[in-house]
Write a protein that holds these residues in place. Structure first.
Motif, short mmCIF file in Angstrom:
data_model
loop_
_atom_site.label_atom_id
_atom_site.label_comp_id
_atom_site.label_asym_id
_atom_site.label_seq_id
_atom_site.Cartn_x
_atom_site.Cartn_y
_atom_site.Cartn_z
N LEU A 1 -9.44 11.42 -8.84
CA LEU A 1 -9.23 12.85 -9.15
C LEU A 1 -10.49 13.65 -8.81
CD1 LEU A 1 -7.48 13.08 -12.68
CD2 LEU A 1 -6.48 13.55 -10.44
N PHE B 1 -8.57 5.94 -11.56
CA PHE B 1 -7.74 7.14 -11.47
C PHE B 1 -8.62 8.39 -11.58
CE2 PHE B 1 -4.93 10.40 -13.23
CZ PHE B 1 -3.89 10.36 -12.31
N MET C 1 -7.84 1.96 5.77
CA MET C 1 -7.83 1.07 4.60
C MET C 1 -8.36 -0.29 5.04
SD MET C 1 -7.18 -0.03 1.55
CE MET C 1 -5.99 0.72 0.44
N GLU D 1 -3.46 8.98 1.78
CA GLU D 1 -2.46 9.84 2.44
C GLU D 1 -2.74 11.32 2.21
OE1 GLU D 1 0.39 9.03 4.43
OE2 GLU D 1 -0.85 7.22 4.50
N LEU E 1 4.50 0.79 -8.63
CA LEU E 1 3.89 -0.52 -8.40
C LEU E 1 3.02 -0.91 -9.60
CD1 LEU E 1 3.30 -3.00 -6.68
CD2 LEU E 1 1.62 -1.65 -5.38
N ALA E 2 2.27 0.05 -10.12
CA ALA E 2 1.44 -0.20 -11.32
C ALA E 2 2.33 -0.64 -12.48
CB ALA E 2 0.65 1.04 -11.68
N PHE F 1 0.84 -1.19 0.00
CA PHE F 1 0.00 0.00 0.00
C PHE F 1 0.88 1.25 0.00
CE2 PHE F 1 -3.34 -2.85 2.00
CZ PHE F 1 -4.11 -2.90 0.86
N PRO F 2 1.33 1.66 -1.18
CA PRO F 2 2.21 2.84 -1.27
C PRO F 2 1.51 4.08 -0.74
CG PRO F 2 1.58 2.03 -3.47
CD PRO F 2 1.08 1.04 -2.49
N VAL F 3 2.30 5.01 -0.22
CA VAL F 3 1.73 6.22 0.37
C VAL F 3 1.93 7.45 -0.52
CG1 VAL F 3 1.89 5.39 2.74
CG2 VAL F 3 3.83 6.61 1.75
N SER F 4 2.48 7.25 -1.71
CA SER F 4 2.62 8.36 -2.65
C SER F 4 2.16 7.90 -4.03
CB SER F 4 4.08 8.80 -2.75
OG SER F 4 4.88 7.75 -3.28
N ASN F 5 1.74 8.83 -4.85
CA ASN F 5 1.37 8.48 -6.22
C ASN F 5 2.57 7.94 -6.98
OD1 ASN F 5 -1.47 9.14 -6.44
ND2 ASN F 5 -0.81 11.22 -5.98
N GLU G 1 -5.74 -0.25 -6.61
CA GLU G 1 -5.55 -0.32 -5.15
C GLU G 1 -4.44 0.62 -4.71
OE1 GLU G 1 -5.00 -3.93 -3.09
OE2 GLU G 1 -6.82 -4.90 -3.83
N ALA G 2 -3.35 0.61 -5.49
CA ALA G 2 -2.19 1.43 -5.14
C ALA G 2 -2.55 2.92 -5.18
CB ALA G 2 -1.03 1.12 -6.08
N SER G 3 -3.32 3.32 -6.17
CA SER G 3 -3.74 4.72 -6.27
C SER G 3 -4.66 5.11 -5.12
CB SER G 3 -4.45 4.98 -7.61
OG SER G 3 -3.53 4.92 -8.66
N SER H 1 -4.62 3.71 -2.19
CA SER H 1 -3.74 3.76 -1.02
C SER H 1 -3.02 5.11 -0.93
CB SER H 1 -2.74 2.61 -1.11
OG SER H 1 -1.70 2.78 -0.20
N ALA H 2 -2.50 5.59 -2.06
CA ALA H 2 -1.81 6.89 -2.07
C ALA H 2 -2.80 8.02 -1.77
CB ALA H 2 -1.12 7.13 -3.41
N VAL I 1 3.65 14.94 2.69
CA VAL I 1 2.69 13.87 2.45
C VAL I 1 3.29 12.88 1.46
CG1 VAL I 1 0.44 13.31 1.46
CG2 VAL I 1 0.69 15.35 2.86
N ALA J 1 2.75 4.42 -6.05
CA ALA J 1 1.61 3.73 -6.67
C ALA J 1 1.88 3.47 -8.15
CB ALA J 1 0.33 4.55 -6.50
N PHE K 1 -8.30 0.65 -14.98
CA PHE K 1 -7.48 1.58 -14.21
C PHE K 1 -7.90 3.04 -14.36
CE2 PHE K 1 -3.77 4.41 -13.74
CZ PHE K 1 -3.73 4.37 -12.36
N LEU L 1 -4.55 -3.98 -9.30
CA LEU L 1 -3.50 -3.67 -8.32
C LEU L 1 -3.10 -2.20 -8.42
CD1 LEU L 1 -1.46 -4.46 -6.15
CD2 LEU L 1 0.01 -5.40 -7.92
N ALA L 2 -2.99 -1.70 -9.64
CA ALA L 2 -2.69 -0.27 -9.85
C ALA L 2 -3.78 0.59 -9.21
CB ALA L 2 -2.58 0.03 -11.33
N GLN M 1 -11.23 14.03 -5.13
CA GLN M 1 -10.41 15.09 -4.54
C GLN M 1 -11.02 16.46 -4.86
OE1 GLN M 1 -6.20 15.08 -5.69
NE2 GLN M 1 -5.73 16.25 -3.84
N TYR N 1 -9.23 -3.82 3.72
CA TYR N 1 -9.07 -4.67 2.54
C TYR N 1 -9.30 -6.12 2.91
CZ TYR N 1 -4.42 -5.25 4.58
OH TYR N 1 -3.39 -5.50 5.44
#
Lengths: 321, 321
Positions: free
Chosen positions: B111, B107, B238, B167, A156-157, A146-150, B159-161, B163-164, A279, A153, B103, B156-157, B114, B240
């Motif tokens: 956006l 994404f 999070m 933050e 990882l992608a 679970f990365p904490v930055s884009n 999930e990673a986004s 996760s970021a 962040v 992320a 993906f 997975l990409a 936010q 999961y």
């Protein structure tokens, strides 16, 4: 037959190109000069076995045209994909930065590798894919991711897309999970930031956070040595390795002091609060390099020596002395 | 205040919308009818507390206009992001399918969340993020994560986004890692494939692979029950969870026989070679649902009963009897 490097004008790309050329390879490279520059490629650009194109890899049409032309002239045997945003805070402010520069460049590279039948990729991944595991040692197989930055992320992608491509058209992948890397030509990073701050206010260095944040650092020379070692000695389909220093690292306070000692002796250092600089930053992490050690490679320098060496090099770059 | 569902016209989306409406929520949903259809939303479309727009979420401009309009009229409190390609082989043939539909939809959703200050996401992830671990039990924290399909890579990409984003702007995420899910309205999958084949050649069912491939299956009713249970009972930032059946599953041979017994008694079944049906498929996996069981939820049906139930439902859908 040539080796193709994306992000060839960047911090690592230009050094890697130089090494390949020195050992007799033909090298071609693309860069969009987002972080890289023509200046970084001094001594490379002029080499008879090097060709360069100014291309934005996020623009698939332009990338395809340029790579097809290159591949038709001199077949590309492998791609070293280093192009990426390298400014993590920039990607936290605007997720599009890492989407475009860090992920889309990988996605497009894989599409074109499939189209052109290029089957080997070496990829600059990052410790940022792991996220925040606190005191736990970050081995390559740790989870959950679970990365904490884009930035993390999108790295990882990229790994995930490479992994999927190995099931269809790729033959082999080398995934290098970079640590914090220092050296010249520096394009960003804590040492350069501190020097820029000291240029603005010579008597005082204002540090974000309380300075206790601790990380390990590897010199770019050692990073590249490790990448080439892995490329030669690892023979799996998917070869993924942490590359890093062999210690628990140094604190931000240590780096601040090293910079002040070198370029502004006597300047005061002021610290903020908390141990997260921004962040998406991971305050402390323990990076396992056991897998790489088992393959036969270990760094020669510790984080402290690495930082002092890089501070000296970047001081020459920034101050010309 | 309304719940917003992406992919609302799909297999799971339409059922989820129905449930939310039944319990008194206002629901809004978008879909591009790539896999979903107006037909699936029967009984939902007409509901006074439901609003629908035909939007392609990969088109950020169109998505932004529609979501802003919706959010201005009736503030969205959380997004259930189910929109995705669900045809894994299609994404293996053309990586753009999962890039766009799996993906980019995530994404873009992040956006807009936010931009609009929507801070809670529930996301349909997948067991495909894990890749091939052979006989090892797939717990949520297993690593390394090397998916073998573009579908898995783009989940997975996503999930990673997410996760970021936690933050920076997200407050809470629910990540549901779906197993193989069966039921109606079926839009794809092995049961429907077999029935379509039997319609073309009624006397024989030709199966890819040797039929020994074994997977566990969960009924859509149970999947949705688990999702709502997690939404109510999990309180981390999070959250999961694997969601799946509580057994080692059934073989392709078992499913083929169940389909033949139901819709074409006496038809012969012919098997191919190897235990991988297609590139990007994982031949066998053991899915741990211990974490979800610890939270307090367990499936009621085993894979065999689930398959027989779904075969009956899909037979009614496909044959009207």
């Amino acid at each position: 037959m040539s080796i193709f490097i994306t992000g060839v004008a960047g911090f690592i790309g230009c050094r890697l190109a130089r090494l390949f050329l020195e050992r007799g390879d033909s090298v071609a490279g693309f860069d969009n000069f987002c972080r890289g520059s023509r200046h970084n490629m001094k001594g490379v650009l002029e080499h008879p076995n090097f060709s360069f194109s100014l291309i934005d890899l996020a623009d698939l049409g332009a990338y395809r045209r340029a790579l097809c032309e290159l591949h038709g002239r001199d077949p590309v045997t492998e791609i070293w994909h280093l192009a990426a945003n390298s400014d993590i805070p920039a990607g936290v402010t605007d997720p599009n930065v890492d989407f475009r520069d860090t992920f889309l460049t990988t996605f497009n590279s894989l599409l074109l590798m499939q189209e052109l039948g290029i089957d080997t990729i070496a990829f600059a991944s990052s410790s940022a894919i792991y996220g925040d595991f606190g005191d736990q040692s970050l081995t390559e197989d740790i989870g959950p991711l679970f990365p904490v930055s884009n930035y993390g992320a999108m790295k990882l992608a990229s790994e995930a897309s490479i992994s999927a491509a190995l099931e269809s058209h790729l033959k082999r992948a080398y995934v290098f999970r970079f640590p914090n890397v220092v050296g010249v030509p520096a394009t960003h990073g804590v040492i350069q930031d501190f020097m820029l701050k000291l240029k603005a206010t010579p008597g005082n260095l204002d540090v974000l956070g309380d300075g206790t944040q601790q990380k390990s650092y590897l010199h770019a020379d050692e990073l590249i040595d490790a990448m080439l070692f892995i490329r030669t000695h690892a023979h799996e389909k998917m070869n993924y390795f942490n590359i890093g220093a062999d210690d628990d690292g140094v604190t931000v306070k240590f780096i601040a002091q090293a910079v002040v000692d070198r370029v502004a002796p006597g300047a005061t250092i002021t610290f903020g609060h908390g141990n997260k600089g921004w962040v998406g930053d991971v305050p402390k992490f323990r990076y396992s390099i056991q897998k790489l050690a088992n393959l036969g490679w270990r760094p020669r320098l510790g984080s402290a020596v690495t930082i002092r060496k890089a501070v000296d090099e970047i001081a020459r770059q920034e101050y010309g002395q």
